[in-house]
Design an enzyme around this catalytic site. Sequence first.
Site, PDB file in Angstrom:
ATOM      1  CE  LYS A  41      10.927  19.632 -11.452  1.00  0.00           C
ATOM      2  NZ  LYS A  41       9.601  19.833 -11.759  1.00  0.00           N
TER       3      LYS A  41
ATOM      4  CD  GLU B  46       7.962  12.279 -15.554  1.00  0.00           C
ATOM      5  OE1 GLU B  46       7.360  13.084 -16.264  1.00  0.00           O
ATOM      6  OE2 GLU B  46       8.797  12.617 -14.694  1.00  0.00           O
TER       7      GLU B  46
ATOM      8  CB  SER C 167      12.398  22.584 -15.476  1.00  0.00           C
ATOM      9  OG  SER C 167      11.627  23.760 -15.536  1.00  0.00           O
TER      10      SER C 167
ATOM     11  CG  HIS D  25      -1.690  -1.225   1.449  1.00  0.00           C
ATOM     12  ND1 HIS D  25      -2.918  -1.496   0.890  1.00  0.00           N
ATOM     13  CD2 HIS D  25      -1.363  -2.322   2.175  1.00  0.00           C
ATOM     14  CE1 HIS D  25      -3.317  -2.706   1.271  1.00  0.00           C
ATOM     15  NE2 HIS D  25      -2.387  -3.232   2.044  1.00  0.00           N
TER      16      HIS D  25
END
Length: 457
Positions: free
Chosen positions: A282, A289, A276, A155
């Site tokens: 970043k 992704e 970024s 979980h």
Amino acid sequence: MKMWAGRFQKEEDKRVNDFNSSISFDMRMYKQDIAGSCAHAEMLGKCGIIPQEGVKKIHDGLQSVLNDIENGSLEFDMEAEDIHMFIEAELTARIGDAGKRLHTARSRNDQVALDIRMYLKDEINSIMPLVKELLGVLCDKASQHTNTVMPGYTHLQRAQPVTFAHHLMAYAQMFMRDIGRLEDTFDRMNELPLGSCALAGTTYPIDRFMTSELLGFKKPTSNSLDGVSDRDFCLELLSALSILMMHMSRFSEEIIAWCSWEFKFIELDDAFATGSSIMPQKKNPDIAELVRGKTGRVYGDLMNSLTMLKGISLAYNKDMQEDKEAVFDAVDTVKMCLTTFIPMIDTMKVLKDNMRNAAAKGFINATDCADYLTKKGVPFRDAYKITGELVAVCIEKNLTLETLPISDYKSKSDVFEGDIYSAISLETCVNARTSYGGPAPECTSKQIEEVREFLKK
Ligand code: ARG
């Protein structure tokens, strides 16, 4: 003018040709189409169906077409209906009458079924080594981290201690099953549909076993209607690739989480991360992704094909021309994902200390505390309850099970002795989990060895 123009009174409308044509995407099967035609011609010659001298002409003609495609001097005609028509027309333009005999005892229906099978067999043979390469990288990484303790989760809550090697080897099991599925798919795909002809076989004395052997198939397909209608092998490959993508996607999801400041379990190599345009600080896990994102695309290819096939009567229907873009897209996508994913995993930096620190919080040794009592004779359910109460005490006092004084332990059960602290140390918790398949270093080392053995085969 179309090859089939004989029974028509009018030229085909340009819009119909544009709509109908598949050459823009089936041109990639040119090699398979030519190899299939060479074998077909050879069989026709040996069976006395076409003259032997024609076979040599067809063979040389097809070889010259192949060479010219590969050296760039012959371009695909985008007005052609498909790759099969294009190559046959080109051959006939080069060798004349002999070329016109090639399509004896054959139809585009069995020809296309053959070409896709051959094409996809080649693709499986190029995907499998990539999956094996990934497995090799996982084994190498894992062997450096058999003692790297990290929290195992359920979980997404810290649950019990494992090691980074154990976690990586879980993925190795998935990718080994993926290879098994690709092998099974290959095996069922490995039957020759050529000779099914349009749908009903042929009256010519063809030898399908000969063609099958010439082209490296296991055997010819057993039913001519099925031979031209079957696209199960596309669905099987799409399913196998969907599952493979699902595995890479779950892995990617973890990579993404592990890269965040909230986890910071790993750091991707600069060459495999992106920045970024506005936020200078970043470093983004774009590759992971994208792999996760492209998984949806491969599932889409599977759904596309399942849906396309579900309502079509036997035998060939033009709907089936739609099979190729879906399965080609899936194959291309999977190869692209693997090619980038493998070096990303290979070059990532493992931040052991952060893993260890995370493992030290979250009471992931609570089960071991209960097991300590159970091993000293307390029934597991009672031990479970006592440990739960101790965790509550820890939370209240802002302590961990490792730092909770023995007096607190004893206040809940007098079975506790000083040895509780060594019993619940994370290292003990991991090292003692020696059950088959467990995270103890000796067990994971064995898992790594087994995967390496598998890779040697
Ligand atoms: N381009 C077609 C396909 O990809 C080839 C088979 C055409 N057969 C036919 N009878 N129209 O499916």
